[in-house]
Write a protein that holds these residues in place. Structure first.
Motif, PDB file in Angstrom:
ATOM      1  N   PRO A  27       0.957  -1.085  -0.274  1.00  0.00           N
ATOM      2  CA  PRO A  27      -0.287   0.169  -0.174  1.00  0.00           C
ATOM      3  C   PRO A  27       1.170   2.004  -0.628  1.00  0.00           C
ATOM      4  CG  PRO A  27       0.339  -1.096   2.493  1.00  0.00           C
ATOM      5  CD  PRO A  27       0.473  -1.899   0.882  1.00  0.00           C
ATOM      6  N   GLY A  28       0.025   2.003  -0.621  1.00  0.00           N
ATOM      7  CA  GLY A  28       1.284   3.935  -0.961  1.00  0.00           C
ATOM      8  C   GLY A  28       1.176   4.404   0.503  1.00  0.00           C
ATOM      9  N   PRO A  29       1.565   5.059   0.209  1.00  0.00           N
ATOM     10  CA  PRO A  29       1.332   6.455   1.710  1.00  0.00           C
ATOM     11  C   PRO A  29      -0.172   6.975   1.206  1.00  0.00           C
ATOM     12  CG  PRO A  29       3.914   7.298   0.508  1.00  0.00           C
ATOM     13  CD  PRO A  29       3.077   5.875  -0.110  1.00  0.00           C
ATOM     14  N   LYS A  82      12.155   6.363   2.618  1.00  0.00           N
ATOM     15  CA  LYS A  82      11.872   6.150   4.287  1.00  0.00           C
ATOM     16  C   LYS A  82      10.937   7.155   4.852  1.00  0.00           C
ATOM     17  CE  LYS A  82      15.544   3.515   4.240  1.00  0.00           C
ATOM     18  NZ  LYS A  82      16.017   2.349   4.473  1.00  0.00           N
ATOM     19  N   TYR A  83      10.618   6.573   5.608  1.00  0.00           N
ATOM     20  CA  TYR A  83       9.117   7.016   6.446  1.00  0.00           C
ATOM     21  C   TYR A  83       9.737   6.880   7.961  1.00  0.00           C
ATOM     22  CZ  TYR A  83       6.676   6.540   1.739  1.00  0.00           C
ATOM     23  OH  TYR A  83       6.424   7.030   0.374  1.00  0.00           O
ATOM     24  N   ASP A  84       9.447   7.620   8.594  1.00  0.00           N
ATOM     25  CA  ASP A  84       9.193   7.609   9.226  1.00  0.00           C
ATOM     26  C   ASP A  84       7.807   6.516  10.338  1.00  0.00           C
ATOM     27  OD1 ASP A  84       9.000   7.624  12.626  1.00  0.00           O
ATOM     28  OD2 ASP A  84       8.683   9.676  12.572  1.00  0.00           O
ATOM     29  N   LEU A  85       8.403   5.044  10.426  1.00  0.00           N
ATOM     30  CA  LEU A  85       7.699   3.991  11.724  1.00  0.00           C
ATOM     31  C   LEU A  85       6.988   4.009  11.940  1.00  0.00           C
ATOM     32  CD1 LEU A  85       7.864   2.030   8.605  1.00  0.00           C
ATOM     33  CD2 LEU A  85       6.212   3.967   8.235  1.00  0.00           C
ATOM     34  N   THR A  86       7.934   5.105  13.620  1.00  0.00           N
ATOM     35  CA  THR A  86       7.072   4.480  14.432  1.00  0.00           C
ATOM     36  C   THR A  86       6.092   4.768  14.690  1.00  0.00           C
ATOM     37  OG1 THR A  86       7.824   6.937  15.366  1.00  0.00           O
ATOM     38  CG2 THR A  86       9.860   5.831  15.335  1.00  0.00           C
ATOM     39  N   MET A  87       4.998   4.933  16.157  1.00  0.00           N
ATOM     40  CA  MET A  87       4.145   4.715  16.866  1.00  0.00           C
ATOM     41  C   MET A  87       3.321   6.366  16.372  1.00  0.00           C
ATOM     42  SD  MET A  87       3.411   1.268  17.382  1.00  0.00           S
ATOM     43  CE  MET A  87       1.198   1.544  17.588  1.00  0.00           C
ATOM     44  N   GLU A  88       4.933   7.268  17.003  1.00  0.00           N
ATOM     45  CA  GLU A  88       4.461   8.585  16.706  1.00  0.00           C
ATOM     46  C   GLU A  88       3.789   9.055  15.574  1.00  0.00           C
ATOM     47  OE1 GLU A  88       5.631  12.780  18.526  1.00  0.00           O
ATOM     48  OE2 GLU A  88       6.977  11.141  19.370  1.00  0.00           O
ATOM     49  N   GLY A  89       4.827   8.099  14.442  1.00  0.00           N
ATOM     50  CA  GLY A  89       5.037   8.471  12.721  1.00  0.00           C
ATOM     51  C   GLY A  89       4.190   8.683  12.143  1.00  0.00           C
ATOM     52  N   MET A  90       3.277   7.085  12.612  1.00  0.00           N
ATOM     53  CA  MET A  90       2.295   6.603  11.645  1.00  0.00           C
ATOM     54  C   MET A  90       1.570   7.763  12.351  1.00  0.00           C
ATOM     55  SD  MET A  90       2.966   2.471  11.274  1.00  0.00           S
ATOM     56  CE  MET A  90       2.815   2.438  12.701  1.00  0.00           C
ATOM     57  N   MET A  91       0.826   8.090  13.266  1.00  0.00           N
ATOM     58  CA  MET A  91       0.001   8.935  13.490  1.00  0.00           C
ATOM     59  C   MET A  91      -0.086   9.774  12.955  1.00  0.00           C
ATOM     60  SD  MET A  91      -1.129   7.622  16.368  1.00  0.00           S
ATOM     61  CE  MET A  91      -2.313   8.419  16.710  1.00  0.00           C
ATOM     62  N   GLY A  92       0.603  10.090  11.937  1.00  0.00           N
ATOM     63  CA  GLY A  92       0.853  11.297  10.898  1.00  0.00           C
ATOM     64  C   GLY A  92       1.549  11.049   9.511  1.00  0.00           C
ATOM     65  N   GLY A  93       0.820  11.988   8.204  1.00  0.00           N
ATOM     66  CA  GLY A  93       2.008  11.711   7.423  1.00  0.00           C
ATOM     67  C   GLY A  93       1.063  10.506   6.233  1.00  0.00           C
ATOM     68  N   VAL A  96       0.656   7.648   6.559  1.00  0.00           N
ATOM     69  CA  VAL A  96       1.452   5.795   6.395  1.00  0.00           C
ATOM     70  C   VAL A  96       0.921   5.031   7.354  1.00  0.00           C
ATOM     71  CG1 VAL A  96       3.260   7.338   5.878  1.00  0.00           C
ATOM     72  CG2 VAL A  96       3.358   6.992   7.585  1.00  0.00           C
ATOM     73  N   ALA A  97      -0.092   5.885   7.660  1.00  0.00           N
ATOM     74  CA  ALA A  97      -0.063   4.128   9.044  1.00  0.00           C
ATOM     75  C   ALA A  97      -0.649   2.977   8.774  1.00  0.00           C
ATOM     76  CB  ALA A  97      -1.759   4.639   9.565  1.00  0.00           C
ATOM     77  N   VAL A  98      -1.487   2.664   7.082  1.00  0.00           N
ATOM     78  CA  VAL A  98      -1.441   1.627   6.644  1.00  0.00           C
ATOM     79  C   VAL A  98      -0.170   0.793   5.544  1.00  0.00           C
ATOM     80  CG1 VAL A  98      -2.815   0.261   5.327  1.00  0.00           C
ATOM     81  CG2 VAL A  98      -4.344   1.301   6.188  1.00  0.00           C
ATOM     82  N   LEU A  99       0.795   1.580   5.654  1.00  0.00           N
ATOM     83  CA  LEU A  99       1.794   1.149   5.036  1.00  0.00           C
ATOM     84  C   LEU A  99       2.849   0.811   6.666  1.00  0.00           C
ATOM     85  CD1 LEU A  99       4.738   0.554   3.098  1.00  0.00           C
ATOM     86  CD2 LEU A  99       4.189   3.299   2.694  1.00  0.00           C
ATOM     87  N   GLY A 100       2.559   1.599   7.362  1.00  0.00           N
ATOM     88  CA  GLY A 100       3.227   1.841   8.514  1.00  0.00           C
ATOM     89  C   GLY A 100       2.847   0.310   9.275  1.00  0.00           C
TER      90      GLY A 100
END
Length: 693
Positions: A321-323, A364-375, A377-381
């Motif tokens: 899945p994409g952003p 590269k994406y920020d896939l930390t739990m905090e990073g997935m809250m925005g941007g 990228v939740a599904v990708l993350g």
């Protein structure tokens, strides 16, 4: 003692009589039985408050012929003792006496006599026994069955299946099979094998096979394989068995039992596969997603048929899945996480495990739990988190140290997801050498700065050291047991230092930390896990210096130490040490109270029946290995196994061991008695921790 008995009164006569009974003193026979008739002996206790009365000790005061003469004694307690003694002997010559006693108006007498008739199990004994079971009301029937369970064992309960009232068939069958599950008697296989030849209804055929599998009996395999082929909607109808149509739990549990049998009987894998591979393959491929228990069996048994499917499930052709992609995560990626673990178990396609761990690629994406809250990228993350998590489990199952550099790289990339990084740290425990683990210990020191992201890596590597004990590595962590701004660091360090055992020097260093209240709790937890019993008792005794509330934090931290444990913890003697230390602590008084709580917490942690992650050990596997080790020629292993069996309250295994000749027989008899006559416990306990894996 005889002189003291002559001068005794109600305050000490029961204790003196019991001591003389233990010594088998015939001169005190009449006085001892008078105290027994009065009900005084049952109240005698050990120093720790646990009951000591054992009817076998009393029965040994006289010959069985002399006891049999008392079958019509006015005292129900005496008649019950006669029934108990004759039932223990279970010689056919006592059949008539036991038939008289099974008809006794006192249900406690009758239930003990039922045990003897069930053991004798000849034509003369079966009729009166089944008649007594058939005539009993609900409460008395369950009392009879309880006596058969505790006196005869699994075979006695299977005999009771012949007494089923057809008008209450489902309920009465359920009661018996539930008792068989509670007991888990290794001797039950022959009786259940005969029962299965009577062609029972599908659900009871399944239940019988599960009871056999739970004690490691390979004769369960063809019946479980048959059950794996049956769709519950076709097997059961809405009128007779609507409850069994609501889910597929029977096949889920059957697959788990097949996996345990494959693990317990590696020499029989070819036969197990011949009987069950096709049925399980059909089940896992007929669903939208393959169930993990089916994959677990196929991987554990070494199935060649599943390998192409595992590869396809672990590396789906579907694009990531994409952003901005919307929930939910696609089913293919959920399946991949599970398949990656079992592909590692099968030791296949190392490259796919590496590929999926680093599937993110150059973008590269920020896939930390905090990073997935925005941007967006939740599904990708979550997809990438699941792939890395599954790959880490696959590396852990494989156990090849060549995965170590990849795991370290993934862990130290600070934008990777925290949950999958923790799983990668767990995988290092298994996919590493001793030298690698020394390096991990040095990394714990390296990532010791104030940066929260460094602190996370530090705690993550401590997770590795908890599950892989290398003394040269874990011994360096004692200095981390100090007052720290992040309370998890010293707690995890304590567990890592203790859980795999420790040297005398490490024990001494930890004892030196008990004077400081900021380090005491974690130092004591480390000692409770890894030190010898004498050191542990001394550590607990220091709590006499404070009030009861000072021990509450210790209970909480100790309780959180057992979310996961492995087959290595058993084979290396860790479990035996934890049990020995918990037992030792139970004999220590703090503020005038014996400390039973470690026994209660550890016992609760050892009750799980399920696969709890890579390399974990199920209750079925542990039960069978303990039974085997208790009968081994190794005295140390034998003693440790019996201690653990008593601790786990494995009544069926202890009954089997006490019935078999060998050095284990008398210790098993005593252990069974203590399990059946526990000391009452009323202290407060913290809630059980959630499983880590």
């Amino acid at each position: 003692l005889l002189k003291a008995l002559a001068e005794s009164d109600d305050s000490d006569k029961p204790q003196i009589c019991w001591a003389l009974a233990v010594l088998k003193e015939p001169a005190a026979y009449d006085t001892i039985f008078a105290e027994y008739r009065a009900g005084h002996l049952a109240k005698v206790q050990r120093l720790d408050g646990s009951p000591t009365f054992d009817p076998e000790t009393l029965a040994n005061l006289a010959s069985l012929d002399k006891l049999a003469e008392l079958k019509a004694d006015p005292s129900a307690s005496v008649r019950q003792l006669v029934a108990t003694a004759l039932s223990k002997s279970a010689e056919p010559k006592w059949t008539d006496a036991l038939i008289t006693l099974v008809k006794d108006k006192d249900i406690e007498v009758a239930r003990e006599a039922a045990v003897g008739l069930g053991k004798i199990a000849n034509e003369a004994s079966m009729g009166p026994l089944l008649e007594a079971l058939g005539k009993a009301d609900k409460d008395h029937r369950e009392s009879f069955l309880g006596a058969m369970r505790d006196g005869v064992g699994g075979r006695g309960l299977v005999v009771a299946l012949r007494s089923i009232d057809k008008t209450h068939e489902k309920f009465q069958l359920k009661v018996i099979f539930d008792m068989l599950r509670e007991l888990e008697d290794p001797r039950v296989g022959d009786a259940l094998d005969e029962y299965l030849k009577t062609d029972p209804k599908p659900h009871w055929r399944t239940e019988a096979a599960l009871r056999m599998a739970e004690v490691g009996d390979l004769r369960a395999v063809p019946h479980l394989a048959w059950r794996m082929q049956q769709d519950p909607l076709k097997l059961y109808n809405q009128i007779d068995d609507p409850e069994h149509r609501q889910d597929d739990n029977e096949r889920v549990v059957s697959a788990r039992m097949l996996a345990d049998l494959a693990i317990l009987h590696p020499d029989a894998k070819a036969k197990i596969l011949q009987e069950a591979e096709g049925a399980v393959m059909e089940w896992v491929t007929s669903k939208p997603q393959p169930h993990a228990n089916g994959l677990r069996f196929l991987a554990a048994a070494g199935s060649p048929q599943v390998l192409p499917k595992l590869k396809a499930w672990a590396d789906p052709s579907k694009p990531l899945p994409g952003p901005g992609a919307q929930p939910p995560v696609a089913m293919e990626w959920e399946t991949a996480q599970s398949a990656l673990r079992y592909m590692g178990w099968a030791q296949q396609n190392f490259g796919i495990l590496e590929k999926q761990m680093f599937r993110q690629g150059k973008e590269k994406y920020d896939l930390t739990m905090e990073g997935m809250m925005g941007g967006g990228v939740a599904v990708l993350g979550m997809t990438l988190r699941g792939l890395a998590f599954g790959a880490a489990d696959g590396f852990a199952q494989w156990g090849d140290p060549k995965a170590y550099p990849s795991l370290v790289k993934y862990i130290e990339e600070k934008q990777n997801n925290e949950q999958s990084r923790i799983e990668a740290c767990f995988a290092i425990s298994w996919a590493s050498t001793d030298e690698n683990m020394k390096e991990v210990a040095s990394k714990v020191q390296k990532f010791g700065g104030a940066d929260p992201k460094d602190t996370f890596i530090r705690k993550c590597y401590l997770e590795s050291l908890i599950h892989r004990s290398v003394p040269e590595a874990t011994g360096t962590l004692v200095d981390l047991i100090k007052n720290d701004s992040d309370i998890d660091v010293p707690r995890q360090a304590a567990r890592a230092v203790g859980i795999g055992g420790m040297s005398p020097a490490t024990s001494q260093a930890l004892m030196g930390k008990l004077a400081d209240q900021s380090t005491k709790t974690n130092a004591v937890v480390a000692l409770m896990l890894g030190a010898d019993t004498d050191t542990v008792k001394r550590a607990i005794a220091t709590y006499n210096e404070g009030g009861p509330e000072t021990m509450e934090e210790l209970k909480m931290v100790y309780n959180g130490s057992f979310g996961y444990w492995s087959d290595v913890n058993y084979s290396h003697g860790d479990v035996a040490r934890w049990v020995a230390n918990a037992e030792a602590i139970s004999r220590v008084k703090v503020n005038d109270a014996l400390q039973d709580w470690p026994k209660q917490l550890l016992s609760r942690a050892m009750q799980g029946d399920f696969d709890n992650g890579p390399r974990s050990m199920t209750r079925v596997q542990l039960r069978v290995k303990l039974y085997r080790d208790a009968k081994s020629g190794d005295p140390k292993k034998q003693a440790e196994s019996l201690s653990i069996l008593k601790f786990m309250k494995e009544k069926g295994v202890l009954m089997a061991l006490r019935s078999e000749d060998g050095a284990w027989k008398e210790p098993a008899r005593q252990a069974f008695f203590e399990v059946m006559n526990p000391k009452m416990f009323s202290d407060s306990l913290p809630d059980a921790p959630a499983a880590k894996k």
